[in-house]
Scaffold this active site. Structure first.
Site, PDB file in Angstrom:
ATOM      1  N   GLU A 131       0.683  -1.281  -0.169  1.00 28.87           N
ATOM      2  CA  GLU A 131      -0.182   0.062   0.015  1.00 28.87           C
ATOM      3  C   GLU A 131       0.872   1.152  -0.101  1.00 28.87           C
ATOM      4  O   GLU A 131       0.523   2.327  -0.521  1.00 28.87           O
ATOM      5  CB  GLU A 131      -1.036  -0.059   1.100  1.00 28.87           C
ATOM      6  N   THR A 184      -5.822   6.333  -5.625  1.00 28.60           N
ATOM      7  CA  THR A 184      -5.836   6.675  -4.104  1.00 28.60           C
ATOM      8  C   THR A 184      -5.151   7.825  -4.015  1.00 28.60           C
ATOM      9  O   THR A 184      -5.494   8.515  -2.945  1.00 28.60           O
ATOM     10  CB  THR A 184      -5.490   5.288  -3.625  1.00 28.60           C
TER      11      THR A 184
END
Length: 310
Positions: A131, A184
């Site tokens: 991530e 994101t």
């Protein structure tokens, strides 16, 4: 065991009020990863299906970056390497934890091939490094539910403290993915760096209410708590007809509706499959009316998380 085939489910993160600290796993949608031991040391991605834009470079793919984080934590290094064949079924930029699914599948599968030196909860920290590569921030609200299944609360990031929440069995998610992409990292940069105290108080109260409502199956409390005053007002502007989609879901009987992760996917939580299907019909009709292609997925909460495929 020299090879393994694993499945890591997609997930809904934030869950309205729980920005970066709440998420739940979905059924029937996720990434698949075949991992094989190799005589040569190192990590090698041999194939990526359904996502031609993703790099096979070991420094540029979440599969190998998260795996390397796991290997770096071992006291004794294996005398073999790993190769990976990834099948993407969670589209990048969908808001359904695409990078998380791939990261989770990698660390879970490699851990299995190494005879499980780490627990599932311990694997979360390694998947978070994927991530970090994907969004710049090592958040856990997608990787934790994808690994562990169910509804997850991250009480703390330093030290990492993950809570598996109780929730009613009849909760069903309806997720619609309009065919646009929101990265994101870009969506996070849009958010305010500081928030007003009154908004923080509202958000804290809603998180507490949601956790309590899930634990005691108080559906009215769940519905009152699925309210975001931090990210949704800003990110909602990026999603065509988001306001109308939310109104349609609530008028159909959904407990709540918000943005999945950073979007553009939208989720609604309902009590029971009948309402969830009715919400799906409304979602589909709305996006068809504005000429935007979309895909709908209906799913109970996935209690298993990442698993080995037979």
């Amino acid at each position: 065991m020299n090879s393994i085939n694993v499945f890591a489910p997609a997930s809904v993160a934030n869950v309205a009020c729980g920005f970066d600290v709440m998420g739940f796993a979905l059924q029937g949608i996720g990434d698949e990863l075949v991992i094989r031991k190799t005589e040569n040391l190192g990590l090698n991605i041999t194939a990526i299906h359904n996502a031609d834009s993703l790099s096979k470079n070991s420094d540029e793919n979440v599969v190998t970056v998260s795996t390397q984080a796991l290997l770096d934590s071992l006291e004794i290094q294996p005398e073999f390497g790993f190769e990976f064949e990834l099948t993407k079924r969670v589209k990048p930029g969908s808001g359904l934890g695409s990078s998380a699914s791939s990261s989770v599948a990698a660390v879970f599968g490699v851990n299995e091939l190494l005879s499980k030196p780490f627990s599932k909860k311990e694997l979360v920290a390694f998947a978070m490094e994927g991530e970090r590569l994907a969004s710049g921030i090592p958040h856990a609200d997608n990787v934790a539910p994808s690994l562990l299944g169910g509804f997850i609360l991250i009480r703390s990031y330093n030290p990492l403290d993950i809570i598996e929440l109780d929730y009613p069995d009849d909760l069903v998610a309806t997720v619609i993915h309009p065919q646009i992409e929101i990265k994101t990292a870009d969506a996070k940069r849009m958010l305010r760096k500081q928030i007003e105290l009154k908004d923080a108080i509202t958000q804290w109260g809603n998180i507490g209410g949601l956790v309590s409502g899930l634990a005691i199956a108080d559906y009215e409390l769940i519905g009152r708590s699925l309210h975001d005053v931090i990210a949704e007002p800003i990110r909602g502007m990026l999603i065509p007809s988001f306001k109308e989609a939310k109104e349609a879901a609530l008028s159909t009987g959904a407990l709540g509706c918000s943005i999945s992760g950073s979007g553009p996917s939208i989720f609604a939580l309902s009590r029971g499959m009948d309402i969830a299907k009715a919400v799906a019909t409304k979602f589909e009709a709305l996006f068809k009316s504005i000429g935007l292609e979309s895909y709908v997925h209906i799913s109970p909460i996935n209690a298993k998380g990442c698993e080995v495929l037979k």
